[in-house]
Design a protein around this motif. Structure first.
Motif, PDB file in Angstrom:
ATOM      1  N   ALA A 162       0.818  -1.222   0.000  1.00  0.00           N
ATOM      2  CA  ALA A 162       0.000   0.000   0.000  1.00  0.00           C
ATOM      3  C   ALA A 162       0.847   1.265   0.000  1.00  0.00           C
ATOM      4  O   ALA A 162       0.511   2.243  -0.683  1.00  0.00           O
ATOM      5  N   HIS A 163       1.950   1.272   0.745  1.00  0.00           N
ATOM      6  CA  HIS A 163       2.742   2.502   0.852  1.00  0.00           C
ATOM      7  C   HIS A 163       3.561   2.784  -0.406  1.00  0.00           C
ATOM      8  O   HIS A 163       4.136   3.869  -0.533  1.00  0.00           O
ATOM      9  N   LEU A 164       3.582   1.840  -1.341  1.00  0.00           N
ATOM     10  CA  LEU A 164       4.357   2.031  -2.554  1.00  0.00           C
ATOM     11  C   LEU A 164       3.501   2.187  -3.809  1.00  0.00           C
ATOM     12  O   LEU A 164       4.021   2.463  -4.882  1.00  0.00           O
ATOM     13  N   ARG A 165       2.191   2.014  -3.676  1.00  0.00           N
ATOM     14  CA  ARG A 165       1.342   2.028  -4.863  1.00  0.00           C
ATOM     15  C   ARG A 165       1.446   3.350  -5.620  1.00  0.00           C
ATOM     16  O   ARG A 165       1.518   4.426  -5.007  1.00  0.00           O
ATOM     17  N   PRO A 166       1.474   3.298  -6.956  1.00  0.00           N
ATOM     18  CA  PRO A 166       1.505   4.535  -7.750  1.00  0.00           C
ATOM     19  C   PRO A 166       0.373   5.469  -7.357  1.00  0.00           C
ATOM     20  O   PRO A 166      -0.758   5.029  -7.127  1.00  0.00           O
ATOM     21  N   ARG A 167       0.678   6.749  -7.275  1.00  0.00           N
ATOM     22  CA  ARG A 167      -0.319   7.701  -6.770  1.00  0.00           C
ATOM     23  C   ARG A 167      -0.513   8.926  -7.660  1.00  0.00           C
ATOM     24  O   ARG A 167      -1.420   9.717  -7.424  1.00  0.00           O
ATOM     25  N   ILE A 168       0.325   9.096  -8.669  1.00  0.00           N
ATOM     26  CA  ILE A 168       0.205  10.273  -9.527  1.00  0.00           C
ATOM     27  C   ILE A 168      -0.817   9.972 -10.619  1.00  0.00           C
ATOM     28  O   ILE A 168      -0.592   9.130 -11.491  1.00  0.00           O
ATOM     29  N   THR A 169      -1.959  10.644 -10.569  1.00  0.00           N
ATOM     30  CA  THR A 169      -3.043  10.397 -11.523  1.00  0.00           C
ATOM     31  C   THR A 169      -2.691  11.007 -12.882  1.00  0.00           C
ATOM     32  O   THR A 169      -1.858  11.930 -12.962  1.00  0.00           O
ATOM     33  N   PRO A 170      -3.327  10.547 -13.958  1.00  0.00           N
ATOM     34  CA  PRO A 170      -3.089  11.172 -15.261  1.00  0.00           C
ATOM     35  C   PRO A 170      -3.374  12.673 -15.267  1.00  0.00           C
ATOM     36  O   PRO A 170      -2.640  13.445 -15.888  1.00  0.00           O
ATOM     37  N   GLU A 171      -4.422  13.102 -14.574  1.00  0.00           N
ATOM     38  CA  GLU A 171      -4.747  14.537 -14.522  1.00  0.00           C
ATOM     39  C   GLU A 171      -3.592  15.332 -13.930  1.00  0.00           C
ATOM     40  O   GLU A 171      -3.148  16.345 -14.482  1.00  0.00           O
TER      41      GLU A 171
END
Length: 292
Positions: A271-280
């Motif tokens: 969970a602490h490494l999951r990608p978080r930067i959205t396309p927007e």
């Protein structure tokens, strides 16, 4: 392999390699960043972070063999069809933890010379380096010159009418280069204890049509897209290619336009490494970098 040796990141003259090296340094790791060609701006940034910089050509296998006993782990950012022999030599030299890069397209595209070479390179790593990780990212973006979404943003800023090829329904799951770098750094430092083939994509899956709309908003330009049937375009491109002329799209690329490109069998990421930067967010940041 020396457990107290530095981590080696190859390809640090490019954004992905530089970001991996910086992430590892921020974790308190000793890092050697290597590259064939200097990048003065990136080199200065890396040195300021306490990262050693050294020249290395991954095709120079004797040089790779000499380095293997000195490092704790390696990240080879050039595509695996290029870095595969070096990965084999590092593994033979005792490097038990390494990260290499393939492509999610390996699981999508059928027989194809490019992806056939990648499949063969993946098999060699799986057979010879069981403790290594093979990252299969979806479309990588987030820096000028990424080859995909940078081009799209520039075109949307330039063209009042954008020709959208295909149905627009194919799924897209682009992954920002910062998210991918964080995953690679976590893998080689054992923050993410995973091996083998790991398909990874960004936090959001969009249709091709919605990805274009998101890019349009990020570019700040009000162009419209017009759907273009693939059949006539394929026929024209095949004809022109047969005459030896170069076009922006090859027949092989056109054949993939309507294929879903979300991560196939995605890896289970902590969970602490999951990608978080959205396309927007990512495309808005990229548009600023491109000064659109």
């Amino acid at each position: 392999m020396t457990s107290t040796g530095p981590f080696l990141v190859a390809g640090a003259n490019r954004p992905l390699g530089a970001l991996i090296a910086l992430d590892l340094a921020a974790r308190g790791r000793k890092v050697v960043a290597t590259r064939r060609h200097p990048n003065p701006e990136l080199d200065a940034h890396l040195r300021d972070a306490g990262i050693e910089i050294a020249p290395l050509d991954l095709t120079d296998l004797p040089a790779v063999r000499a380095l293997a006993p000195e490092v704790s782990g390696v990240v080879l950012t050039p595509i695996l069809s290029i870095s595969g022999p070096a990965a084999h030599v590092f593994s033979e030299g005792g490097v038990s933890r390494g990260v290499v890069f393939s492509s999610n397209n390996v699981a999508i595209v059928g027989a194809d010379p490019v992806y056939d070479r990648l499949r063969a390179a993946e098999k060699d790593v799986l057979d010879s380096a069981p403790g290594w990780a093979i990252l299969r990212p979806t479309m990588i973006y987030g820096y000028p010159g990424d080859g995909n979404l940078s081009k799209l943003l520039r075109l949307l800023a330039k063209l009042p009418v954008f020709p959208r090829l295909g149905s627009g329904r194919a799924s897209q799951q682009p992954i920002h280069v910062e998210d991918l770098a964080r995953l690679a750094a976590a893998l080689v430092s054992n923050d993410w204890d995973a091996t083998g083939i790991l398909a990874v994509g960004g936090p959001q899956t969009l249709s091709h049509r919605d990805l274009i709309a998101t890019a349009r908003r990020a570019s700040g330009h009000n162009s419209i897209d017009i759907p273009i049937p693939l059949g006539p375009v394929r026929a024209l491109v095949s004809l022109v290619s047969a005459l030896g002329l170069k076009l922006p799209l090859s027949p092989a690329q056109l054949a993939r336009v309507n294929l879903d490109k979300a991560a196939i069998d995605p890896a289970e990421i902590p969970a602490h490494l999951r990608p978080r930067i959205t396309p927007e967010d990512g495309l808005t940041r990229l548009a600023r970098l491109l000064e659109l």
